[in-house]
Scaffold this motif. Sequence first.
Motif, PDB file in Angstrom:
ATOM      1  N   LYS A   1      -8.600  -6.756  -5.079  1.00 19.42           N
ATOM      2  CA  LYS A   1      -7.553  -5.565  -5.333  1.00 19.42           C
ATOM      3  C   LYS A   1      -7.048  -6.035  -7.080  1.00 19.42           C
ATOM      4  O   LYS A   1      -7.138  -7.520  -7.303  1.00 19.42           O
ATOM      5  CB  LYS A   1      -5.869  -5.704  -4.031  1.00 19.42           C
ATOM      6  CG  LYS A   1      -6.370  -5.425  -3.271  1.00 19.42           C
ATOM      7  CD  LYS A   1      -4.665  -5.342  -2.358  1.00 19.42           C
ATOM      8  CE  LYS A   1      -4.712  -6.236  -2.422  1.00 19.42           C
ATOM      9  NZ  LYS A   1      -3.529  -6.657  -0.979  1.00 19.42           N
TER      10      LYS A   1
ATOM     11  N   ASP B   1      -3.176   0.489  -4.078  1.00 12.65           N
ATOM     12  CA  ASP B   1      -3.497  -0.194  -2.789  1.00 12.65           C
ATOM     13  C   ASP B   1      -4.784   0.529  -2.009  1.00 12.65           C
ATOM     14  O   ASP B   1      -5.513   0.626  -0.992  1.00 12.65           O
ATOM     15  CB  ASP B   1      -2.830  -0.990  -1.739  1.00 12.65           C
ATOM     16  CG  ASP B   1      -2.269  -2.201  -2.342  1.00 12.65           C
ATOM     17  OD1 ASP B   1      -3.077  -2.153  -3.246  1.00 12.65           O
ATOM     18  OD2 ASP B   1      -1.926  -2.987  -2.136  1.00 12.65           O
ATOM     19  N   ARG B   2      -3.748   1.564  -2.195  1.00  7.79           N
ATOM     20  CA  ARG B   2      -3.924   3.098  -0.862  1.00  7.79           C
ATOM     21  C   ARG B   2      -5.455   3.920  -1.052  1.00  7.79           C
ATOM     22  O   ARG B   2      -6.566   3.836  -0.596  1.00  7.79           O
ATOM     23  CB  ARG B   2      -3.137   4.310  -1.114  1.00  7.79           C
ATOM     24  CG  ARG B   2      -3.473   5.457  -0.185  1.00  7.79           C
ATOM     25  CD  ARG B   2      -3.564   5.492   1.204  1.00  7.79           C
ATOM     26  NE  ARG B   2      -2.738   3.970   1.529  1.00  7.79           N
ATOM     27  CZ  ARG B   2      -1.185   4.283   1.913  1.00  7.79           C
ATOM     28  NH1 ARG B   2      -0.508   5.555   1.746  1.00  7.79           N
ATOM     29  NH2 ARG B   2      -0.199   2.834   2.723  1.00  7.79           N
TER      30      ARG B   2
ATOM     31  N   GLU C   1      -8.351   1.815  -0.176  1.00  8.08           N
ATOM     32  CA  GLU C   1      -8.514   1.728   1.433  1.00  8.08           C
ATOM     33  C   GLU C   1      -9.652   2.688   1.439  1.00  8.08           C
ATOM     34  O   GLU C   1     -10.664   3.150   2.071  1.00  8.08           O
ATOM     35  CB  GLU C   1      -7.464   2.224   1.815  1.00  8.08           C
ATOM     36  CG  GLU C   1      -6.729   0.525   2.063  1.00  8.08           C
ATOM     37  CD  GLU C   1      -4.469   0.884   2.117  1.00  8.08           C
ATOM     38  OE1 GLU C   1      -4.154  -0.004   2.147  1.00  8.08           O
ATOM     39  OE2 GLU C   1      -4.422   2.040   3.091  1.00  8.08           O
ATOM     40  N   TYR C   2      -9.471   4.198   0.881  1.00  7.22           N
ATOM     41  CA  TYR C   2      -9.663   5.224   0.636  1.00  7.22           C
ATOM     42  C   TYR C   2     -11.144   5.109   0.531  1.00  7.22           C
ATOM     43  O   TYR C   2     -11.657   5.107   1.344  1.00  7.22           O
ATOM     44  CB  TYR C   2      -9.072   6.658   0.279  1.00  7.22           C
ATOM     45  CG  TYR C   2      -8.158   6.961   0.967  1.00  7.22           C
ATOM     46  CD1 TYR C   2      -8.657   7.796   1.866  1.00  7.22           C
ATOM     47  CD2 TYR C   2      -6.587   7.358   0.782  1.00  7.22           C
ATOM     48  CE1 TYR C   2      -7.522   8.259   2.758  1.00  7.22           C
ATOM     49  CE2 TYR C   2      -5.859   7.948   0.767  1.00  7.22           C
ATOM     50  CZ  TYR C   2      -6.552   8.508   2.322  1.00  7.22           C
ATOM     51  OH  TYR C   2      -5.881   9.115   2.638  1.00  7.22           O
TER      52      TYR C   2
ATOM     53  N   LEU D   1     -13.431   2.757   2.556  1.00  3.97           N
ATOM     54  CA  LEU D   1     -13.769   3.456   3.622  1.00  3.97           C
ATOM     55  C   LEU D   1     -15.191   4.428   3.770  1.00  3.97           C
ATOM     56  O   LEU D   1     -16.117   4.451   4.024  1.00  3.97           O
ATOM     57  CB  LEU D   1     -12.843   4.364   4.581  1.00  3.97           C
ATOM     58  CG  LEU D   1     -11.054   3.887   5.088  1.00  3.97           C
ATOM     59  CD1 LEU D   1     -10.175   4.813   5.520  1.00  3.97           C
ATOM     60  CD2 LEU D   1     -12.080   3.460   6.730  1.00  3.97           C
TER      61      LEU D   1
ATOM     62  N   LEU E   1      -3.658   8.470   5.206  1.00  4.57           N
ATOM     63  CA  LEU E   1      -3.307   6.549   5.839  1.00  4.57           C
ATOM     64  C   LEU E   1      -1.539   6.421   5.569  1.00  4.57           C
ATOM     65  O   LEU E   1      -1.290   7.232   5.229  1.00  4.57           O
ATOM     66  CB  LEU E   1      -4.535   6.045   4.809  1.00  4.57           C
ATOM     67  CG  LEU E   1      -5.964   6.214   4.701  1.00  4.57           C
ATOM     68  CD1 LEU E   1      -6.824   5.138   4.136  1.00  4.57           C
ATOM     69  CD2 LEU E   1      -6.372   5.506   5.941  1.00  4.57           C
ATOM     70  N   PRO E   2      -1.397   5.504   6.205  1.00  6.81           N
ATOM     71  CA  PRO E   2      -2.459   4.798   6.900  1.00  6.81           C
ATOM     72  C   PRO E   2      -2.039   5.229   8.521  1.00  6.81           C
ATOM     73  O   PRO E   2      -1.322   6.373   8.784  1.00  6.81           O
ATOM     74  CB  PRO E   2      -0.823   3.644   7.589  1.00  6.81           C
ATOM     75  CG  PRO E   2       0.197   3.769   7.053  1.00  6.81           C
ATOM     76  CD  PRO E   2       0.181   5.206   5.719  1.00  6.81           C
TER      77      PRO E   2
ATOM     78  N   LEU F   1     -10.008  -1.119   9.193  1.00 10.96           N
ATOM     79  CA  LEU F   1      -9.376  -0.869   7.409  1.00 10.96           C
ATOM     80  C   LEU F   1      -8.793  -2.135   7.942  1.00 10.96           C
ATOM     81  O   LEU F   1      -8.097  -2.453   8.796  1.00 10.96           O
ATOM     82  CB  LEU F   1      -8.505   0.175   7.273  1.00 10.96           C
ATOM     83  CG  LEU F   1      -8.744   0.389   6.249  1.00 10.96           C
ATOM     84  CD1 LEU F   1      -9.670   0.144   4.926  1.00 10.96           C
ATOM     85  CD2 LEU F   1      -7.185   0.817   5.415  1.00 10.96           C
TER      86      LEU F   1
ATOM     87  N   ARG G   1      -7.250  -6.081   5.895  1.00  9.28           N
ATOM     88  CA  ARG G   1      -7.237  -7.203   4.838  1.00  9.28           C
ATOM     89  C   ARG G   1      -7.303  -8.330   4.689  1.00  9.28           C
ATOM     90  O   ARG G   1      -7.074  -8.914   5.433  1.00  9.28           O
ATOM     91  CB  ARG G   1      -5.153  -7.167   4.430  1.00  9.28           C
ATOM     92  CG  ARG G   1      -4.627  -6.074   3.904  1.00  9.28           C
ATOM     93  CD  ARG G   1      -3.373  -6.063   3.352  1.00  9.28           C
ATOM     94  NE  ARG G   1      -3.044  -4.086   2.657  1.00  9.28           N
ATOM     95  CZ  ARG G   1      -2.354  -3.872   4.095  1.00  9.28           C
ATOM     96  NH1 ARG G   1      -1.537  -4.485   5.043  1.00  9.28           N
ATOM     97  NH2 ARG G   1      -1.858  -2.351   3.436  1.00  9.28           N
TER      98      ARG G   1
ATOM     99  N   VAL H   1      -9.890  -5.922   0.058  1.00  5.66           N
ATOM    100  CA  VAL H   1      -9.500  -5.317   1.539  1.00  5.66           C
ATOM    101  C   VAL H   1     -10.908  -4.699   1.468  1.00  5.66           C
ATOM    102  O   VAL H   1     -12.256  -4.151   0.835  1.00  5.66           O
ATOM    103  CB  VAL H   1      -8.876  -4.095   0.192  1.00  5.66           C
ATOM    104  CG1 VAL H   1      -8.937  -2.525   1.930  1.00  5.66           C
ATOM    105  CG2 VAL H   1      -7.935  -3.916   0.081  1.00  5.66           C
TER     106      VAL H   1
ATOM    107  N   ALA I   1     -13.782  -2.479   4.804  1.00  6.52           N
ATOM    108  CA  ALA I   1     -13.528  -0.864   5.465  1.00  6.52           C
ATOM    109  C   ALA I   1     -15.033  -1.661   6.672  1.00  6.52           C
ATOM    110  O   ALA I   1     -15.805  -2.036   5.618  1.00  6.52           O
ATOM    111  CB  ALA I   1     -13.454   0.087   4.607  1.00  6.52           C
TER     112      ALA I   1
END
Length: 252
Positions: free
Chosen positions: A120, A152-153, A156-157, A160, A184-185, A208, A210, A216, A218
Amino acid sequence: MTGAPAGADLWLLEEAAIDRLLASSPLDELLAPEERARHARLRHPSVRLRFVGARLLSRHALSAYADVPPSAWRFRLGPFGRPLLDPNPWNLAFNLAHADGLVACVITRGRACGVDVERKPARPEALRLAGRWFSADERGYLEATPPEARSDRFLEYWVLKEAYTKALGVGLTRPFNSFAFSCLPADTIAVSDSGAGEAECARWQFELLRIGTEHVLAIAVRRMPADERRLPLRIVDLVEHRGARGAAAGAL
Ligand SMILES: CC(C)(COP(=O)(O)OP(=O)(O)OC[C@H]1O[C@@H](n2cnc3c(N)ncnc32)[C@H](O)[C@@H]1OP(=O)(O)O)[C@@H](O)C(=O)NCCC(=O)NCCS
């Protein structure tokens, strides 16, 4: 630790610990000739460090499941460059990922698996790529995310999506906007992939995580028909694992 993982085992190695591990596991003894040649071709110090970290982590982690010394594992590359065990009478599957500061390796027994890790925050130019790489639904979820949480989102995607395509063994050759993850979440993360069909999509389990404050990560694992609804996930730090082994050996 012996025997195969009941679900998925996630092994982690902080880059800061690599030099210390090399003291007890010298590179010349650890690497196969083709890995030594690849290592010699790498010019950028950070790329070299990650390569070394990935070899240390995967070889030592795999040795936790079979009576094989870390230096004895042999690999071949799949059609899109994925390292695979060869030979593999233990039916172990693994996948590696590295990001600035961290190396990760997921291991299962015979279940397709993939891992991705990112540091991040997301680079601003990467965030702009969401327009091209994300499905329409994912772009919508991202736009609906408060601006302060959007970076951050996005990551996350991203992890994944990459973990899924790495589990499939195809990586970035698969267009990332041709499948989509749930909003998400989410307690249970699901993929929708028209190329695979509903039943096939339902077999995938995603985690997922941290890791510390900076990463981050996955994992994607494909359940077998006889598997429980949710496979257990274990997290193992390589340095702690080797320390525990050393302590156990000293106590004998
Ligand atoms: C796999 C891929 C997504 C990795 O992307 P990345 O973000 O740069 O790197 P990551 O840290 O996430 O993962 C790197 C690791 O993935 C693994 N990997 C390589 N190709 C893979 C594949 N097709 N599927 C799954 N895992 C793969 C390797 O172990 C690699 O680490 P190593 O080189 O130290 O062994 C990307 O390289 C890719 O799409 N490759 C496939 C297509 C391609 O370019 N192939 C060229 C060779 S035919």
